[in-house]
Write an enzyme that holds these catalytic residues in place. Structure first.
Site, PDB file in Angstrom:
ATOM      1  N   ASP A 103     -63.331  10.319 -14.729  1.00 36.56           N
ATOM      2  CA  ASP A 103     -64.072  11.563 -14.572  1.00 36.56           C
ATOM      3  C   ASP A 103     -63.628  12.330 -13.326  1.00 36.56           C
ATOM      4  OD1 ASP A 103     -66.447  13.277 -15.267  1.00 36.56           O
ATOM      5  OD2 ASP A 103     -67.114  12.585 -13.300  1.00 36.56           O
ATOM      6  N   GLU A 135     -59.687  13.202 -16.968  1.00 34.44           N
ATOM      7  CA  GLU A 135     -60.351  14.493 -17.112  1.00 34.44           C
ATOM      8  C   GLU A 135     -59.902  15.320 -15.910  1.00 34.44           C
ATOM      9  OE1 GLU A 135     -64.309  17.086 -16.789  1.00 34.44           O
ATOM     10  OE2 GLU A 135     -63.970  15.299 -15.592  1.00 34.44           O
TER      11      GLU A 135
END
Length: 721
Positions: A401, A454
């Site tokens: 993330d 990401e």
């Protein structure tokens, strides 16, 4: 002596084992000192049955001398009686050698302990002694700047005076073996910082925790027997970018609210296999205190959230998915952590896990702390954590993330709020080195996994191998494709002609990285609206547009990821407290969207043209990318096996009959998908189910035929045979 015992009792002696336990007394005899605060009577039981009474020496320390000829190495048990209680007999924590070896401590100091979870934290152990086996738990925690550390928990009624831990030298590790403590025991570490303040801290390496809002760590053992050997063996030979990957993104707490890991192992597995997805991706599973963070503010990096069951029950869920042929990805959050006083923040009174400079150690947007990626032990904590999920839970890959927030020092910061790196640039060189180490180590130890970034910027080399100068990820979320495509479908069809490049631009950079096309949870929350309600028109037009979008996505280069609820074209935004509105399936438009997604997956897996050359320009060719006014695109997909698929998508409500498209080969071409079929909730505006290629060059192809593009629909054709 008494001053040293004061430091032990007050909890700031670096080596309580040096004073407690059995030691030569300087006269040829052996003295034994035992810490039993509040005890009325304390005695020793020796292997030959001899009982030695101990006298209270000082502040809960009892002492005595062993019989002549009995040395410090002798075994003994401690008999203790408290007021209004029976006598208890137990082994003495302060007569055992450290549960960590010299190699463990060396690797921890070097930041190279790849199985850190086996050294630190709590571990149930059985130790052979002359008086029999001693079962207990070894506790170890890294707190290099602490003046003292105590163990607290149910074992001592949360009063740590009787369980000071010892420092294992320059490693910064504090350790204690406690007999009689086993699976299920609650505990924390009581840490005395350099500032003189005691802090009750959950174990950073805890492998199980209490259910929030309770915050204690839990001693745990695993008894799960894996049944996914076939899956794990086959995975080693898979190259993810050349394999089918259709990912169903799931928030475990709201897919079907109320289910635990065990129930999910039945219901989710049945659903995902029935829908034909190749993988699931779980929003973060590591322990988090606040439901509304969806797991993105982690406090217990090594413990699956207990909201849905035990660690072994989570293993059971992964195992069940694997045995059903479904891979498992986890969201993983090394970019930041919350400031909760009981967790990682200022763990030993200093900036231990976080960077000490707030310009690098705090996220201004999120109110969280940033790991100190330049500190070897912190980097080790994170790398080992990734390996822990991959190896202890058989996870097939991690979606990392917020990578952009890690690699840029000026992320969400104005001028003057950040400090350039040593070369004057904005890149966080320490974070970049960490990501390289993470990926290189993960792939070396676990062939066949997929590390996914990401990363929302144009940083180059995200999926380039580390030995070629890249970050070493296997895949990257294509945020540009997601943003541009959603912006396109938000427009009224009459206006889409002016934004046609939003639909086609992603192919300009499609091969710069290995991409996943994400329609994720982030796009259906916080006022962004659901996929269905992003697009204009009446209910039929909106549902048809979603179906066309999904067919476009499944046939576009790149793997696909769809967040739960998207497959039924739900109308409301996702809310973690209410879950997917499955009741919508009573309506044709929503049930039809679900049938379309199932059909897309069924068509996708057996057709290498849709996935085998996703990262190779040979796998895609525009036939007509310039039909701005018609809102259509047509393109050719090829597989490494020589297969071909011709795709057309119409984002206009006006059907396009008689549309000529180029074909790479002659013969008969059969329509294998029409998103406008009535079974999908479509209008049934059907063109020919098969066409005969004509020797008429078109779109740069030697053959061509006329097809029909339905209104707000997509079709796929493939050659017969």
């Amino acid at each position: 002596m008494l001053a040293a015992l004061d430091r032990v009792v007050d909890g700031h002696h670096h080596d309580p084992h040096g004073l407690l336990g059995a030691h030569p007394d300087g006269t040829g005899r052996t003295a034994v000192r035992v810490l039993r605060p509040g005890a009325l009577e304390v005695g020793l039981l020796l292997p030959d049955g001899t009982r030695v009474a101990l006298d209270h020496l000082h502040r809960g320390v009892f002492a005595g001398t062993l019989p002549e000829g009995v040395g410090p190495a002798t075994d003994y048990r401690v008999a203790t009686r408290y007021q209004d209680g029976p006598e208890t007999v137990s082994a003495d924590p302060y007569r055992f050698t450290p549960t960590l070896g010299e190699l463990d401590l060396h690797l921890i100091s070097e930041g190279r302990h790849e199985e850190l979870w086996r050294a630190l934290g709590s571990h149930v152990r059985t130790i052979d002694t002359p008086m029999g086996e001693v079962e207990g738990t070894g506790f170890a925690v890294w707190a290099p700047d602490a003046r003292g550390v105590r163990l607290i928990g149910g074992l001592n009624h949360w009063n740590g005076v009787g369980h000071p831990m010892r420092s294992l030298g320059s490693s910064g590790v504090w350790e204690l073996f406690v007999p009689g403590v086993g699976d299920g025991e609650l505990y924390k570490f009581q840490v005395l910082g350099g500032d003189g303040h005691w802090r009750d801290k959950a174990d950073p390496m805890a492998r199980r925790t209490e259910i929030p809002p309770a915050t204690a760590s839990v001693v745990t053992t695993s008894s799960h027997t894996w049944g996914d050997q076939e899956w794990m063996a086959e995975r080693k030979g898979v190259e993810a970018h050349r394999a089918p990957m259709s990912v169903y993104e799931v928030h475990l707490g709201s897919w079907r609210p109320g289910l635990g890991y065990t129930e999910l192992a039945e219901q989710l597995v049945e659903y995902v296999t029935g829908m034909g997805f190749t993988h699931v991706e779980f929003l973060p599973v590591a322990g988090y205190p606040f439901d509304g963070s969806w797991g993105y503010q982690v406090t217990s990096y090594y413990a699956p959230t207990p909201r849905f069951g035990s660690p072994d029950e989570f293993r059971h869920l992964v195992d069940a998915l694997h045995r059903a042929g479904v891979g498992v990805f986890l969201d993983w959050v090394p970019a930041h952590f919350p400031k909760d006083e009981w967790a990682l923040a200022r763990f030993d009174g200093s900036a231990l896990y976080e960077h000490p400079d707030p310009r690098r150690g705090e996220h201004p947007d999120w109110g969280t702390l940033i790991f100190n990626y330049g500190r070897t032990e912190v980097r080790n904590f994170l790398v080992a954590n990734a390996l822990y999920w991959l190896e202890e839970f058989h996870i097939d890959g991690l979606r990392v993330d917020a990578v952009a927030s890690m690699i840029y020092l000026d992320y969400s910061r104005d001028s003057g709020q950040w400090e350039p790196n040593m070369f004057g640039g904005r890149e966080n060189l320490e974070a970049i080195d960490f990501l390289k180490e993470l990926n290189a180590t993960a792939y070396r130890r676990n062939p066949g996994i997929t590390m996914i970034a990401e990363e929302s910027t144009a940083y180059t080399g995200v999926t380039t191998p580390v030995d070629r100068g890249g970050l070493g990820f296997g895949m990257k979320w294509n945020m540009g494709w997601m943003h541009d495509t959603l912006e396109y479908v938000k427009k009224e069809p009459v206006h889409r002609q002016y934004h046609h490049n939003d639909l086609t631009f992603a192919m300009v950079y499609a091969y710069s990285e290995n991409y996943v096309l994400p329609l994720s949870h982030d796009e259906v929350v916080h006022g962004k609206q659901s996929l269905l309600n992003k697009v204009p028109g009446d209910e039929w037009q909106r549902t048809a547009t979603v179906r066309a979008l999904l067919a476009f996505m499944w046939s576009h280069p790149g793997k696909q990821l769809l967040f739960m609820g998207g497959e039924i074209a739900q109308g409301e935004e996702w809310r973690h407290e209410s879950g997917v509105p499955w009741w919508l399936l009573q309506f044709d438009h929503h049930a039809g969207a679900q049938r379309l997604v199932r059909t897309l997956n069924d068509l996708y897996r057996p057709r290498p043209a849709l996935w085998s050359l996703d990262t190779d320009p040979a796998g895609f060719q525009w036939l007509d990318a310039g039909d701005h006014q018609g809102n259509t695109v047509t393109y050719l997909r090829r597989g490494e096996d020589g297969s071909a698929l011709v795709c057309g998508v119409n984002f206009s409500p006006v059907p396009r009959p008689g549309l000529r498209v180029g074909l790479p080969s002659g013969g008969r071409w059969n329509r294998v998908l029409d998103s406008d079929e009535p079974r999908f909730g479509g209008s049934g505006y059907e063109g020919p189910a098969h066409v005969q290629a004509q020797e008429r060059e078109w779109n740069g192809q030697p053959f061509s035929a006329e097809i029909t593009l339905p209104p707000l629909g997509a079709v796929w054709f493939e050659p017969e045979g």
